[in-house]
Enzyme design. Structure first.
Site, PDB file in Angstrom:
ATOM      1  N   ARG A  30       0.852  -1.188   0.000  1.00 16.77           N
ATOM      2  CA  ARG A  30       0.000   0.000   0.000  1.00 16.77           C
ATOM      3  C   ARG A  30       0.887   1.237   0.000  1.00 16.77           C
ATOM      4  NH1 ARG A  30      -3.346  -2.778  -1.619  1.00 16.77           N
ATOM      5  NH2 ARG A  30      -5.378  -3.339  -0.752  1.00 16.77           N
ATOM      6  N   GLU A  64      -4.538   7.036  -5.347  1.00 20.26           N
ATOM      7  CA  GLU A  64      -4.611   6.330  -6.631  1.00 20.26           C
ATOM      8  C   GLU A  64      -5.838   6.762  -7.415  1.00 20.26           C
ATOM      9  OE1 GLU A  64      -4.237   2.142  -5.800  1.00 20.26           O
ATOM     10  OE2 GLU A  64      -2.155   2.381  -5.210  1.00 20.26           O
ATOM     11  N   HIS A  76      -0.952  -0.572  -9.732  1.00 16.99           N
ATOM     12  CA  HIS A  76      -1.736  -1.396  -8.797  1.00 16.99           C
ATOM     13  C   HIS A  76      -2.338  -2.606  -9.530  1.00 16.99           C
ATOM     14  CE1 HIS A  76      -3.974  -1.309  -4.708  1.00 16.99           C
ATOM     15  NE2 HIS A  76      -3.792  -2.549  -5.125  1.00 16.99           N
TER      16      HIS A  76
HETATM   17  P1  NAD Z   1      -1.390 -11.151   5.249  1.00 15.83           P
HETATM   18  O1  NAD Z   1      -2.452 -10.681   6.177  1.00 15.83           O
HETATM   19  O2  NAD Z   1      -1.334 -12.589   4.863  1.00 15.83           O
HETATM   20  O3  NAD Z   1       0.054 -10.762   5.846  1.00 15.83           O
HETATM   21  C1  NAD Z   1       0.342  -9.528   6.420  1.00 15.83           C
HETATM   22  C2  NAD Z   1       1.456  -9.782   7.433  1.00 15.83           C
HETATM   23  O4  NAD Z   1       1.914  -8.528   7.921  1.00 15.83           O
HETATM   24  C3  NAD Z   1       1.003 -10.597   8.652  1.00 15.83           C
HETATM   25  O5  NAD Z   1       1.827 -11.744   8.806  1.00 15.83           O
HETATM   26  C4  NAD Z   1       1.164  -9.624   9.824  1.00 15.83           C
HETATM   27  O6  NAD Z   1       1.614 -10.262  11.001  1.00 15.83           O
HETATM   28  C5  NAD Z   1       2.232  -8.692   9.292  1.00 15.83           C
HETATM   29  N1  NAD Z   1       2.261  -7.387   9.927  1.00 15.83           N
HETATM   30  C6  NAD Z   1       1.221  -6.572  10.259  1.00 15.83           C
HETATM   31  N2  NAD Z   1       1.687  -5.437  10.794  1.00 15.83           N
HETATM   32  C7  NAD Z   1       3.045  -5.531  10.811  1.00 15.83           C
HETATM   33  C8  NAD Z   1       4.079  -4.657  11.242  1.00 15.83           C
HETATM   34  N3  NAD Z   1       3.813  -3.462  11.750  1.00 15.83           N
HETATM   35  N4  NAD Z   1       5.346  -5.091  11.081  1.00 15.83           N
HETATM   36  C9  NAD Z   1       5.637  -6.300  10.561  1.00 15.83           C
HETATM   37  N5  NAD Z   1       4.687  -7.162  10.136  1.00 15.83           N
HETATM   38  C10 NAD Z   1       3.404  -6.766  10.261  1.00 15.83           C
HETATM   39  O7  NAD Z   1      -1.518 -10.229   3.971  1.00 15.83           O
HETATM   40  P2  NAD Z   1      -1.049 -10.585   2.476  1.00 15.83           P
HETATM   41  O8  NAD Z   1      -2.128 -11.343   1.800  1.00 15.83           O
HETATM   42  O9  NAD Z   1       0.330 -11.127   2.498  1.00 15.83           O
HETATM   43  O10 NAD Z   1      -1.032  -9.126   1.836  1.00 15.83           O
HETATM   44  C11 NAD Z   1      -0.068  -8.153   2.222  1.00 15.83           C
HETATM   45  C12 NAD Z   1      -0.491  -6.807   1.684  1.00 15.83           C
HETATM   46  O11 NAD Z   1      -0.401  -6.816   0.256  1.00 15.83           O
HETATM   47  C13 NAD Z   1      -1.966  -6.481   1.923  1.00 15.83           C
HETATM   48  O12 NAD Z   1      -2.154  -5.878   3.153  1.00 15.83           O
HETATM   49  C14 NAD Z   1      -2.311  -5.545   0.813  1.00 15.83           C
HETATM   50  O13 NAD Z   1      -2.137  -4.205   1.267  1.00 15.83           O
HETATM   51  C15 NAD Z   1      -1.283  -5.848  -0.253  1.00 15.83           C
HETATM   52  N6  NAD Z   1      -1.883  -6.327  -1.507  1.00 15.83           N
HETATM   53  C16 NAD Z   1      -1.591  -5.638  -2.648  1.00 15.83           C
HETATM   54  C17 NAD Z   1      -2.093  -6.071  -3.867  1.00 15.83           C
HETATM   55  C18 NAD Z   1      -1.746  -5.358  -5.154  1.00 15.83           C
HETATM   56  O14 NAD Z   1      -2.395  -5.577  -6.180  1.00 15.83           O
HETATM   57  N7  NAD Z   1      -0.713  -4.528  -5.170  1.00 15.83           N
HETATM   58  C19 NAD Z   1      -2.932  -7.200  -3.908  1.00 15.83           C
HETATM   59  C20 NAD Z   1      -3.211  -7.888  -2.727  1.00 15.83           C
HETATM   60  C21 NAD Z   1      -2.677  -7.436  -1.515  1.00 15.83           C
END
Ligand code: NAD
Length: 310
Positions: free
Chosen positions: A232, A261, A280
């Protein structure tokens, strides 16, 4: 029952139809283009709603007294008035886990494009340049230190894909994850910031993670560090990142997401050196769209088979 699809923008809904047919559902798409008043009309009589971006307001909820579930095609549900839905006993569900392969692939694609200068070399060759790579330093990946902030579905998939690239060390910051494969090490965030040569962000955006990559942390990164963000935009102080790229302190950036965005035309990262951008689209492939449609319809099916959505 009737399932209304509010402007999903996908060509067909045969996937949703197949999953919901056993429950007797008719699936109808109505485009609303984010218009709240159009949504109120579109959802009238719905037993289930599948929605992408358009707002599901309290007024819309009043127009569908039989509705039992609203599913967001995607992760965030902030376009749905969840409190008002809860008061009416309507489940609100999302699809948190689609496109994991795609986002981790895109992170790798941006990384390679940055360190191998794929985008700038492509443009230069078309303009008649040849073998001028010495003006653009390229570095060897093997022997470097990789830093992964957030080790959930995508962070772990990215790590798995990077595990054959020869990184000397992989540092992970995520206090919720205990077991790490491929010899990765758990570290505090500031240790990762100071030691990694490549820093990739995979944490959700929350008040506590807003500008987790702050000006001050950027200043403490190693010279030449590459920053990757497919998570993000709000995770990074974009102005500070742009300044550090212009000054040559950082080596490059691969960015799929922006604090606003679409980004404005004068976004600070549009003019920074060795920066590769995407729009994105990290999540996207034909397969991930099918996965999204499947998982969204399964949430409806779960409610209509007597369960609660996961
Ligand atoms: P997820 O929930 O599986 O994993 C997120 C991880 O971040 C968790 O393990 C959590 O413990 C950790 N976390 C939370 N806060 C933290 C902090 N302050 N420091 C360290 N670790 C922390 O999520 P995911 O499915 O792996 O997705 C990750 C991110 O990718 C989503 O939040 C979303 O913003 C982004 N995303 C982007 C797209 C895109 O098209 N660009 C698509 C899907 C997801």
């Amino acid at each position: 029952p009737v399932a209304i699809v509010v402007d999903a923008g996908y060509d067909q809904h045969t996937i949703e139809e197949e999953i919901l047919r056993p429950f007797g559902f008719q699936v109808i798409e109505r485009a609303c283009h984010g218009d709240a008043a159009a949504v109120v009309k579109a959802v009238a009589g719905a037993d289930a709603v599948l929605v992408r971006e358009s707002p599901i307001t309290e007024e819309a909820l009043d127009a569908m007294p039989n509705c039992r579930v609203i599913v967001r095609y995607g992760v965030g549900v902030d376009n749905i008035d969840r409190d008002a839905a809860a008061r009416r006993g309507i489940y609100v569900a999302n699809v948190p886990d689609y496109g994991v392969e795609e986002v981790s692939d895109q992170t790798l694609a941006l990384f390679f494009a940055v360190v191998r200068r794929v985008a700038t070399r492509d443009r230069a060759v078309r303009e008649g340049a040849w073998n001028v790579s010495r003006s653009e330093p390229m570095y060897r990946i093997a022997g470097r230190t990789l830093g992964i902030i957030g080790y959930g579905r995508i962070g772990a998939a990215f790590h798995r894909k990077c595990s054959t690239l020869g990184f000397a060390r992989t540092l992970v910051h995520d206090s919720n994850v205990h077991e790490l494969p491929f010899g990765a090490e758990h570290v505090e965030l500031d240790e990762l910031i100071e030691q990694a040569d490549v820093i990739s962000l995979h944490v959700p955006l929350r008040p506590s993670t807003q500008h987790i990559i702050s000006r001050e942390r950027i200043a403490r990164m190693r010279p030449g560090t590459v920053v990757l963000n497919t998570s993000r935009g709000g995770l990074i102080d974009e102005e500070a990142l742009a300044e550090a790229l212009h000054s040559g302190h950082l080596g490059g950036a691969g960015i799929d997401v922006y604090s606003k965005e679409p980004p404005q035309r004068d976004h600070p990262l549009f003019t920074t050196p060795n920066t590769v951008l995407s729009d994105h689209t990290a999540w996207y492939s034909e397969a991930s769209v099918s996965e999204l449609q499947t998982k969204a319809a399964q949430e409806v099916a779960r409610v209509f088979s007597g369960g609660e959505p996961l």
